[in-house]
Design a protein around this motif. Structure first.
Motif, short mmCIF file in Angstrom:
data_model
loop_
_atom_site.label_atom_id
_atom_site.label_comp_id
_atom_site.label_asym_id
_atom_site.label_seq_id
_atom_site.Cartn_x
_atom_site.Cartn_y
_atom_site.Cartn_z
N GLU A 32 0.82 -1.22 0.00
CA GLU A 32 0.00 0.00 0.00
C GLU A 32 0.85 1.27 0.00
O GLU A 32 0.50 2.27 -0.64
N ALA A 33 1.98 1.24 0.72
CA ALA A 33 2.79 2.47 0.85
C ALA A 33 3.52 2.83 -0.43
O ALA A 33 4.00 3.96 -0.57
N VAL A 81 2.36 3.36 -3.40
CA VAL A 81 1.66 4.34 -4.24
C VAL A 81 0.92 5.33 -3.35
O VAL A 81 0.05 4.94 -2.56
N ALA A 82 1.29 6.59 -3.47
CA ALA A 82 0.59 7.66 -2.76
C ALA A 82 0.57 7.46 -1.23
O ALA A 82 -0.44 7.75 -0.58
N GLY A 83 1.69 7.00 -0.69
CA GLY A 83 1.91 6.94 0.76
C GLY A 83 0.72 6.49 1.57
O GLY A 83 0.23 5.36 1.43
N ALA A 84 0.23 7.38 2.43
CA ALA A 84 -0.84 7.02 3.37
C ALA A 84 -2.17 6.75 2.69
O ALA A 84 -3.05 6.11 3.27
N ILE A 85 -2.36 7.26 1.49
CA ILE A 85 -3.69 7.16 0.86
C ILE A 85 -4.02 5.71 0.53
O ILE A 85 -3.26 5.06 -0.19
N ILE A 89 -5.10 3.32 -1.72
CA ILE A 89 -5.42 3.29 -3.16
C ILE A 89 -5.10 1.92 -3.75
O ILE A 89 -5.82 1.43 -4.62
NA NA Z 1 -1.04 4.21 -0.58
#
Ligand code: NA
Ligand SMILES: NC(=O)c1ccc[n+]([C@@H]2O[C@H](COP(=O)([O-])OP(=O)(O)OC[C@H]3O[C@@H](n4cnc5c(N)ncnc54)[C@H](O)[C@@H]3O)[C@@H](O)[C@H]2O)c1
Ligand SMILES: N[C@@H](CCO)C(=O)O
Length: 453
Positions: A131-132, A134-138, A140
């Motif tokens: 998960e981290a 792509v787009a860190g905390a988000i 997605i």
């Molecule tokens: Na993410």
């Protein structure tokens, strides 16, 4: 409670430090959520004796080791936050082959060699979560991989690099030139000393490849992504965008498309004019957002912090809880889904609208010649705006880098701003070449794609 799960952490930098601290500080809650405790058994770094902010003087310091291989062996879950291709790839494969599940933030490795990691995880029957990456905390990766697994994604438009979004935002709000804005981003710790990976779009291209693979069930590597960074974007481009109701964003785009009768996908990263009314135009500062269009769901937008130690650690720990639950309860998360194997279509077949700024001679018949050049390549004009003498209404030079135009008598120069209907990229390239050849055209000042309209 089942036996504790042994967690090995590879890397203790911006992200790793926060992962380690939160594992320690929230140990009881995490244990309740997983169904057993997560025991951090070691933290691999290059130099285990160097002092580290947030680690030295805490119980975590005793866990530092420079023997990553020994740490991986015997772990139940390996969290890789060291970055880079090697030794990260070898260590991840070693972990998987030894039966550990893996959580990684490593977009570069996934975009270059994801299928090798997936295949190893599948063979070993373990989880690979990222998960981290792509787009860190988000959230997605999980929404695209799981929540939208029953839908048909048509298009993904993402602002997935915080550094370039910050730079473009400062150019828009403060009128800064790119170089000044990059210096600010460096001073704030967003951009690296060498900002190439962010500014030239490599970081966004890796994320685009990962998102496209998940959204379209097709293997997409970073080499399949057409990439253009923001280094050519000028303060004048940003000002003209504002005047026409747009904001310039570096977009990662993955979409279904058809070219020469072949249905496939296109994946690209480039600066684009986004209409101010589009939700992506309102994404300010170093924030990230991903806009997804799916057949049944319609439009979705995911917004938040795409970088930083604690936000990225949030995504890592969410993945860690998921893979740990699988080890406690049995079962596995999703495996690679690449059954669709859609062709990645050539970049020059992408169809977009364009805004073209031209300096032309200000005399009769010029507009007709320009229009004919577009018509010849089947590019249809949606709108034309003209301002005399190449200067904007507020009296500032609207271009800033057209030395030739500046040397001539400014009174006989007109600035044309053409907006086209959607046209194939290759037709636009041919049109720009034809316009450049016209005697009446002094300079093709800029060509920008319009997205999200
Ligand atoms: Na993410
Ligand atoms: N920083 C962010 O905001 C962010 C956001 C999302 C994803 N990521 C990803 O997370 C990963 C880590 O990023 P970071 O910013 O924490 O990096 P960093 O440079 O701050 O930390 C890297 C850590 O890994 C260790 N390391 C590197 N090579 C090693 C080796 N060969 N052997 C042992 N240890 C080694 C270093 O000692 C350091 O502790 C990268 O893949 C990055 O792309 C970072
Ligand atoms: N350098 C990236 C963060 C890590 O992916 C950014 O600026 O968004």
């Amino acid at each position: 409670m089942p036996a504790p799960l042994k967690v090995a952490l590879l890397g203790c930098g911006v992200v790793g430090t926060q992962v380690a601290r939160r594992l320690l500080e929230h140990a009881d809650e995490l244990a309740s959520r997983v169904g057993t405790s997560l025991e951090l058994v070691g933290i691999a770094v290059r130099n285990a004796t160097a002092p580290r902010e947030g680690i030295t003087g805490t119980p975590l310091a005793d866990l530092l080791t420079d023997d990553a291989e020994a740490l991986v062996d015997g772990a139940d879950v390996v969290v890789e936050v060291m970055g880079g291709i090697e030794p990260a790839r070898t260590l991840i494969l070693r972990a998987i082959e030894g039966g550990a599940s893996v959580v990684t933030a490593n977009k570069a490795l996934l975009a270059q060699d994801g299928p090798t990691l997936y295949k190893a995880a599948d063979t070993a029957g373990v989880d690979l979560y990222f998960e981290a990456a792509v787009a860190g905390a988000i959230p997605i990766v999980r929404p695209v991989r799981e929540s939208l697994a029953g839908d048909q994604v048509q298009r993904v438009l993402g602002i997935v690099n915080g550094t370039t979004n910050y730079v473009l935002d400062r150019m828009a709000t403060e009128g800064l030139e790119l170089e000044q804005a990059v210096k600010e981003a460096q001073a704030l710790g967003y951009a690296e000393a060498d900002p190439t990976a962010d500014v030239e779009g490599y970081d966004a291209a890796a994320k685009a490849a990962i998102l496209a693979s998940l959204a379209f069930h097709t293997r997409v590597s970073i080499d399949d992504v057409a990439r253009e960074g923001i280094s050519a974007v000028t303060a004048a481009d940003v000002q003209w965008a504002q005047r026409t109701g747009h904001t310039i964003k570096l977009l990662a785009i993955a979409e279904r498309n058809t070219s020469d009768g072949v249905a496939g996908i296109q994946v690209r990263v480039h600066p684009a004019l986004v209409p101010d009314a589009h939700p992506l135009a309102g994404v300010r500062g170093a924030f990230n957002a991903v806009f997804v269009e799916a057949e049944a769901a319609g439009e979705l937008m995911f917004y938040g912090r795409g970088a930083g130690g604690a936000p990225t650690a949030s995504a890592i720990l969410g993945d860690l809880v998921s893979v740990a639950r699988h080890r406690v309860l049995g079962g596995r998360g999703p495996v690679e889904s690449s059954y669709a194997a859609l062709p990645v279509l050539p970049a020059d077949a992408a169809r977009t609208r364009f805004q073209v700024r031209l300096d032309v001679d200000d005399r009769p018949g010029v507009l007709a010649q320009v229009a004919a050049a577009l018509a010849e390549h089947d590019v249809s004009i949606e709108a034309v705006r003209q301002s005399a003498d190449g200067h904007s209404a507020d009296g500032h030079s609207a271009d800033g880098h057209s030395a030739d135009a500046d040397r001539r008598d400014p009174t006989d120069v007109a600035r044309l701003l053409l907006t086209t209907h959607a046209a194939p990229e290759r037709a636009l390239a041919a049109t720009v070449a034809a316009l450049t050849d016209l005697d009446v055209v002094r300079d093709v000042v800029s060509v920008l794609r319009v997205e999200g309209a």
